[in-house]
Scaffold this motif. Structure first.
Motif, PDB file in Angstrom:
ATOM      1  N   ASP A 118      88.444 -32.896  16.219  1.00  0.00           N
ATOM      2  CA  ASP A 118      87.798 -34.041  15.236  1.00  0.00           C
ATOM      3  C   ASP A 118      86.461 -34.527  16.168  1.00  0.00           C
ATOM      4  O   ASP A 118      86.753 -35.330  17.054  1.00  0.00           O
ATOM      5  CB  ASP A 118      88.762 -35.081  15.123  1.00  0.00           C
ATOM      6  CG  ASP A 118      88.210 -36.326  14.014  1.00  0.00           C
ATOM      7  OD1 ASP A 118      87.088 -35.962  13.554  1.00  0.00           O
ATOM      8  OD2 ASP A 118      89.020 -36.936  13.709  1.00  0.00           O
ATOM      9  N   VAL A 119      85.454 -34.077  15.577  1.00  0.00           N
ATOM     10  CA  VAL A 119      84.054 -34.605  16.082  1.00  0.00           C
ATOM     11  C   VAL A 119      83.690 -35.656  15.312  1.00  0.00           C
ATOM     12  O   VAL A 119      83.110 -36.643  15.934  1.00  0.00           O
ATOM     13  CB  VAL A 119      83.143 -33.391  16.399  1.00  0.00           C
ATOM     14  CG1 VAL A 119      81.745 -33.846  16.871  1.00  0.00           C
ATOM     15  CG2 VAL A 119      83.568 -32.288  17.165  1.00  0.00           C
ATOM     16  N   PHE A 120      83.789 -35.822  14.029  1.00  0.00           N
ATOM     17  CA  PHE A 120      83.071 -36.763  13.242  1.00  0.00           C
ATOM     18  C   PHE A 120      83.592 -38.014  13.319  1.00  0.00           C
ATOM     19  O   PHE A 120      82.870 -39.070  13.341  1.00  0.00           O
ATOM     20  CB  PHE A 120      83.401 -36.470  11.952  1.00  0.00           C
ATOM     21  CG  PHE A 120      82.951 -37.087  10.654  1.00  0.00           C
ATOM     22  CD1 PHE A 120      81.550 -37.162  10.288  1.00  0.00           C
ATOM     23  CD2 PHE A 120      83.800 -38.136  10.227  1.00  0.00           C
ATOM     24  CE1 PHE A 120      81.154 -38.324   9.587  1.00  0.00           C
ATOM     25  CE2 PHE A 120      83.451 -39.058   9.329  1.00  0.00           C
ATOM     26  CZ  PHE A 120      82.208 -39.388   8.935  1.00  0.00           C
ATOM     27  N   TRP A 121      84.966 -38.239  13.442  1.00  0.00           N
ATOM     28  CA  TRP A 121      85.502 -39.682  13.259  1.00  0.00           C
ATOM     29  C   TRP A 121      85.456 -40.250  14.516  1.00  0.00           C
ATOM     30  O   TRP A 121      84.788 -41.388  14.440  1.00  0.00           O
ATOM     31  CB  TRP A 121      86.807 -39.619  13.008  1.00  0.00           C
ATOM     32  CG  TRP A 121      87.667 -41.085  12.299  1.00  0.00           C
ATOM     33  CD1 TRP A 121      88.529 -41.649  13.058  1.00  0.00           C
ATOM     34  CD2 TRP A 121      86.909 -41.751  11.548  1.00  0.00           C
ATOM     35  NE1 TRP A 121      88.664 -42.800  12.486  1.00  0.00           N
ATOM     36  CE2 TRP A 121      87.979 -43.123  11.296  1.00  0.00           C
ATOM     37  CE3 TRP A 121      85.950 -41.510  10.383  1.00  0.00           C
ATOM     38  CZ2 TRP A 121      87.696 -43.947  10.421  1.00  0.00           C
ATOM     39  CZ3 TRP A 121      85.703 -42.692   9.493  1.00  0.00           C
ATOM     40  CH2 TRP A 121      86.687 -43.718   9.677  1.00  0.00           C
ATOM     41  N   PRO A 122      85.410 -39.720  15.776  1.00  0.00           N
ATOM     42  CA  PRO A 122      84.994 -40.284  17.118  1.00  0.00           C
ATOM     43  C   PRO A 122      83.733 -40.739  17.057  1.00  0.00           C
ATOM     44  O   PRO A 122      83.346 -41.713  17.517  1.00  0.00           O
ATOM     45  CB  PRO A 122      85.559 -39.531  18.087  1.00  0.00           C
ATOM     46  CG  PRO A 122      86.375 -38.614  17.471  1.00  0.00           C
ATOM     47  CD  PRO A 122      86.155 -38.476  15.949  1.00  0.00           C
ATOM     48  N   MET A 123      82.802 -39.608  16.614  1.00  0.00           N
ATOM     49  CA  MET A 123      81.295 -39.964  16.731  1.00  0.00           C
ATOM     50  C   MET A 123      81.105 -41.254  16.000  1.00  0.00           C
ATOM     51  O   MET A 123      80.352 -42.127  16.114  1.00  0.00           O
ATOM     52  CB  MET A 123      80.531 -38.657  16.177  1.00  0.00           C
ATOM     53  CG  MET A 123      80.664 -37.754  17.267  1.00  0.00           C
ATOM     54  SD  MET A 123      79.398 -37.864  18.690  1.00  0.00           S
ATOM     55  CE  MET A 123      77.733 -37.655  17.853  1.00  0.00           C
ATOM     56  N   LEU A 124      81.605 -41.135  14.725  1.00  0.00           N
ATOM     57  CA  LEU A 124      81.271 -42.334  13.797  1.00  0.00           C
ATOM     58  C   LEU A 124      81.621 -43.690  14.089  1.00  0.00           C
ATOM     59  O   LEU A 124      81.040 -44.704  14.176  1.00  0.00           O
ATOM     60  CB  LEU A 124      81.670 -41.957  12.236  1.00  0.00           C
ATOM     61  CG  LEU A 124      81.222 -42.965  11.276  1.00  0.00           C
ATOM     62  CD1 LEU A 124      79.989 -42.682  10.986  1.00  0.00           C
ATOM     63  CD2 LEU A 124      81.991 -42.602   9.887  1.00  0.00           C
ATOM     64  N   THR A 125      83.018 -43.627  14.737  1.00  0.00           N
ATOM     65  CA  THR A 125      83.700 -44.995  14.985  1.00  0.00           C
ATOM     66  C   THR A 125      83.194 -45.544  16.218  1.00  0.00           C
ATOM     67  O   THR A 125      83.100 -46.740  16.729  1.00  0.00           O
ATOM     68  CB  THR A 125      85.341 -44.833  15.302  1.00  0.00           C
ATOM     69  OG1 THR A 125      85.545 -43.696  15.801  1.00  0.00           O
ATOM     70  CG2 THR A 125      85.582 -44.722  13.480  1.00  0.00           C
TER      71      THR A 125
END
Length: 430
Positions: free
Chosen positions: A199-206
């Motif tokens: 999961d790259v997206f959720w850590p990057m966004l949050t």
């Protein structure tokens, strides 16, 4: 009554869906996002002697998260003897890699691969189902090809975009909602094909949201152009892939018994001597040594470390001091001194997290620079030579010739990795 039952159903559905999505920050900006909950990694995916292919678009071609991963494996996990190739290609989609994977990648028989596609695939616009299917079909074809070749596989989600992508007329929320849908597609495919999801997206966004709140609105986790991250964002990406690979991050423990003047070490470290609180150790494993940098700088690895659990999860070189009679001690390591209580030392401190300057810095930098040179050549090898005039004339001869040029660059990484002898001084504070 019917209205009551409908309302109750909606409440129950919302509670169920809340359990099925990742935890959201307490901010209305995340209300529309529905990132499906990803399973926790299940043990070490890497095997000794693995050949790892790191695949993706221009974000991979930046050779930043791929470099962090390879340097980490070379310096911090040397016993695994993993070799790495990076296959970043600017502007590429999953379909683009699908069309070149046999020639460029599978010919080298990778035993494990990571991919990170979706940024170009989402077309910098709102989500639509037809595009989602196109993305899914291409990703599925890639996974099946690698599985057929006997390789283990990590499908990474795309990252996020920043507030304004210069070449898009769409708003960042619409684009990120699209990228979130592609993330969910990656998760679904991982479960369908029994491969691993990163999961790259959720850590990057949050974490981008967290950083702007802590460090200021100018902080750009997705990069100054809102797409290509700086070093902090790439550290977040590398952390996501290291988690997916199941690495433990225990880099060894050094234990000192002050009362009995004894010391032991494990995990690639050897005690040479201990006298008057001065401990000399020879290490055949390094901690991950980030360059000094401001935690508020989105182009600093140390900023990414401050946002993530990288140090506690992947960079644990522990010092434990037992039977310490004084209340406080000054610990000196690598020219830097810090004060700890006897209680803290008895519980153990993480040298890699506590000290920003370490005795490993110079040796680590040499390994990292060797990794950078090799990955730089790999871009030239594939993009300029395999897909240039040389490859068009004779692909097999081009492969053989470029492999001879790459070999000393790969060998240099191992040559630069040498044991480091260092001193830890433990003194009672007056």
């Amino acid at each position: 009554m019917r209205a009551f039952l409908l309302g109750l159903t909606l409440v129950l559905w919302s509670h169920l869906s809340a359990r099925d999505v990742e935890t959201k920050p307490n901010d209305p900006a995340f209300a529309r996002f529905q990132p499906k909950q990803a399973p926790a990694p299940q043990g070490l995916l890497l095997r000794p002697g693995d050949r790892l292919a790191i695949i993706g678009d221009s974000i991979t071609e930046q050779k930043m998260y791929s470099r962090i991963i390879e340097t980490y494996l070379a310096a911090c996990m040397p016993d695994l003897q993993v070799t790495v190739r990076q296959y970043g290609w600017g502007g590429e989609t999953a379909e683009g890699f699908k069309n070149r994977m046999t020639n460029d990648c599978l010919r080298f028989q990778p035993t494990i691969a990571t991919t990170c596609y979706g940024m170009n695939d989402h077309r910098y616009t709102a989500y639509d189902a037809a595009n989602g299917k196109w993305y899914r079909d291409n990703q599925e074809a890639i996974i099946k090809a690698f599985k057929a070749a006997g390789a283990r596989f990590v499908i990474g989600s795309p990252g996020c975009v920043g507030p304004k992508v210069p070449w898009s007329k769409s708003g960042s929320e619409e684009m990120n909602l699209n990228l979130c849908e592609l993330r969910n597609i990656c998760l679904d495919l991982a479960q369908q094909e029994n491969v691993v999801f990163a999961d790259v997206f959720w850590p990057m966004l949050t974490l981008g949201w967290k950083a702007t709140n802590e460090f200021g609105a100018q902080y750009a986790i997705a990069g100054k152009d809102a797409v290509h991250p700086g070093w902090a964002g790439h550290l977040v990406m590398a952390t996501a892939f290291l988690k997916a690979l199941g690495l433990d991050g225990d880099l060894g423990t050094i234990t000192v018994d002050l009362a009995n003047n004894q010391a032991t070490a494990g995990g690639g470290h050897e005690v040479i001597s201990l006298k008057d609180g001065e401990l000399t150790v020879k290490s055949r494993r390094y901690p991950f040594c980030a360059p000094t940098g401001d935690v508020k700088d989105d182009n600093a690895i140390r900023s990414g470390m401050a946002l993530t659990d990288f140090n506690s999860r992947f960079n644990r070189l522990r010092l434990v001091v037992k039977n310490a009679p004084a209340k406080e001690y000054r610990v000196t390591w690598g020219g830097e001194s810090k004060t700890f209580t006897a209680e803290q030392l008895a519980s153990g401190i993480n040298l890699a997290a506590e000290f920003s300057v370490t005795p490993f810095d110079t040796a680590f930098k040499r390994v990292d620079e060797a990794v950078g040179r090799k990955q730089g050549y790999e871009t030239k090898q594939v993009k300029s030579l395999f897909h240039g005039e040389e490859g068009a004339v004779d692909m097999e001869a081009t492969v053989a010739l470029t492999e001879r040029a790459r070999a000393p660059l790969a060998a240099a990484i191992k040559e630069q990795f040498v044991p480091v002898t260092h001193v830890i001084k433990i003194e009672p504070k007056p």
